[in-house]
Design a protein around this motif. Structure first.
Motif, PDB file in Angstrom:
ATOM      1  N   THR A 129     -27.000  38.196   8.251  1.00 51.02           N
ATOM      2  CA  THR A 129     -27.429  37.521   9.409  1.00 51.02           C
ATOM      3  C   THR A 129     -26.254  37.856  10.568  1.00 51.02           C
ATOM      4  O   THR A 129     -26.593  38.106  11.681  1.00 51.02           O
ATOM      5  N   TRP A 133     -26.974  40.093  14.188  1.00 57.32           N
ATOM      6  CA  TRP A 133     -26.939  39.759  15.490  1.00 57.32           C
ATOM      7  C   TRP A 133     -25.735  40.622  16.257  1.00 57.32           C
ATOM      8  O   TRP A 133     -26.115  41.014  17.351  1.00 57.32           O
ATOM      9  N   PHE A 136     -28.178  43.627  17.205  1.00 57.11           N
ATOM     10  CA  PHE A 136     -28.927  43.235  18.248  1.00 57.11           C
ATOM     11  C   PHE A 136     -28.252  43.261  19.634  1.00 57.11           C
ATOM     12  O   PHE A 136     -28.921  43.804  20.431  1.00 57.11           O
ATOM     13  N   VAL A 137     -27.055  42.853  19.413  1.00 57.73           N
ATOM     14  CA  VAL A 137     -26.027  42.935  20.701  1.00 57.73           C
ATOM     15  C   VAL A 137     -25.985  44.172  21.077  1.00 57.73           C
ATOM     16  O   VAL A 137     -26.067  44.730  22.220  1.00 57.73           O
ATOM     17  N   ASN A 205     -36.069  37.095  19.539  1.00 56.31           N
ATOM     18  CA  ASN A 205     -34.986  37.981  19.935  1.00 56.31           C
ATOM     19  C   ASN A 205     -35.656  39.594  19.856  1.00 56.31           C
ATOM     20  O   ASN A 205     -35.255  40.288  20.657  1.00 56.31           O
TER      21      ASN A 205
END
Length: 366
Positions: A129, A133, A136-137, A205
């Motif tokens: 997880t 993230w 994704f950033v 997202n």
């Protein structure tokens, strides 16, 4: 007339009985650690009508992943308002479905199913997880360095327009896919009908990333009209490719409008074009750098962030495959992993161009 009235009355009574006898479960998604057990309850409605004969059969897709203590329930033994416990034992890492059928037509058991996910280590899930993230950033921020360098130089010389034109089309189609599957009720209903026990693959997202990518790529394209671009323009080859994609999408939308295909299929066609664009979009920029013997005007920051995102994306897939013993997701359907690997390979090539091949470029940043 009497026979017709009698048949109608029987039909109404049958439908009423079925409505009274809708069985369900308290949860459809069950997650367990290897060798753990958990209880799921079959919920009997308060208005349940006792059925004198017939049984509810529970079937498990992969018994080596999970097992249940009860596979057959006599419907006559159920009481209104009762919760029937089903114990699930995790035998091996992976994912499996538990579904049901009934030998009695008066019992509706469509909602009696659940998905079981068994993992090896909870820490790996948490790490996955966190990695998700981070990439994704990284991918979201990767659009800013190019826009900044264009502003700083007041020039877009060195930034390939074919790459930009392919990129904007790809992200528009990706946005159409995500927005359609997430927000349009008719398409969501089509997806549910086609995959009754499937989860919607689009998350919030995904929508943010796609729309954000369109906005930033569009902003970069606007910079191309404002700043110095010399004689750069979209090539004839790129225009032909874009035209072919455009005609394909228009025809697909047209036949979806006239119900030849479902709108869900149209969204899938959009995603296929996006995947194709991902395979070819970097080629014009790499060739332009080679021809100029320079990476001036092409942001290495964009590449480093894209490399970070792509590498972590593949690492997450490997971690999940190990944790859930789901290597089929990589080797059985290699599209996503292959696209990530392909993008990372191009990023490495761009880094070689920037830091090794053309580090003493005669082109100067303006």
């Amino acid at each position: 007339m009497y026979c017709q009235a009698t048949s109608l009355l029987v039909l109404i009574l049958v439908k009423a009985s079925i409505c009274d006898n809708i069985l369900s479960v308290d949860q459809h998604d069950v997650t367990l650690k290897l060798h753990e057990s958990k209880t799921v309850y079959i919920i009997v409605p308060n208005n349940f009508t006792t059925i004198n004969q017939g049984s509810l059969n529970l079937l498990i897709q992969h018994s080596d992943i999970a097992s249940i203590n009860l596979t057959n329930i006599e419907l006559s033994s159920l009481f209104p308002g009762e919760n029937v416990p089903i114990s699930i034992q995790a035998n091996g890492a992976g994912k499996t479905d538990v579904y049901s059928n009934s030998t009695q037509n008066l019992a509706n058991t469509e909602d009696v199913y659940f998905r079981v996910t068994v993992y090896k280590a909870k820490g790996l899930g948490t790490l996955s997880t966190i990695i998700g993230w981070i990439y994704f950033v990284a991918w979201s921020v990767s659009f800013y360095p190019q826009a900044y360098i264009n502003w700083k130089r007041k020039s877009v010389i060195g930034l390939n327009f074919d790459f930009l034109s392919l990129n904007i089309l790809g992200f528009i189609l990706y946005s159409v896919f995500n927005l359609g599957l997430y927000f349009i009720p008719e398409i969501r209903a089509e997806y549910s009908a086609r995959y009754p026990r499937g989860l919607n693959p689009v998350q919030v997202n995904d929508i943010f990333f796609a729309v954000h990518a369109v906005i930033l790529t569009g902003f970069t394209i606007i910079q191309c009209f404002i700043y110095d671009r010399a004689d750069q323009r979209v090539s004839i080859t790129a225009r032909v490719i874009l035209s072919v994609f455009g005609i394909f999408i228009i025809i697909s939308a047209f036949i979806a409008y006239f119900n030849v295909i479902h709108w869900l299929d149209f969204l899938y066609y959009c995603s296929y074009v996006k995947l194709t664009i991902t395979l070819i979009k970097y080629i014009p920029q790499a060739f332009m750098n080679y021809r100029r013997k320079s990476t001036s005007g092409w942001s290495i920051g964009n590449i480093l962030l894209d490399f970070t995102g792509g590498t972590l994306s593949m690492l997450q897939m490997i971690l999940n495959a190990y944790n859930y013993d789901d290597w089929v997701s990589i080797f059985g359907d290699p599209t996503k992993f292959g696209l990530g690997l392909f993008s990372v390979a191009f990023d490495i090539f761009f880094m070689f161009q920037h830091y090794l091949f053309y580090r003493h470029s005669r082109y100067e940043d303006k």
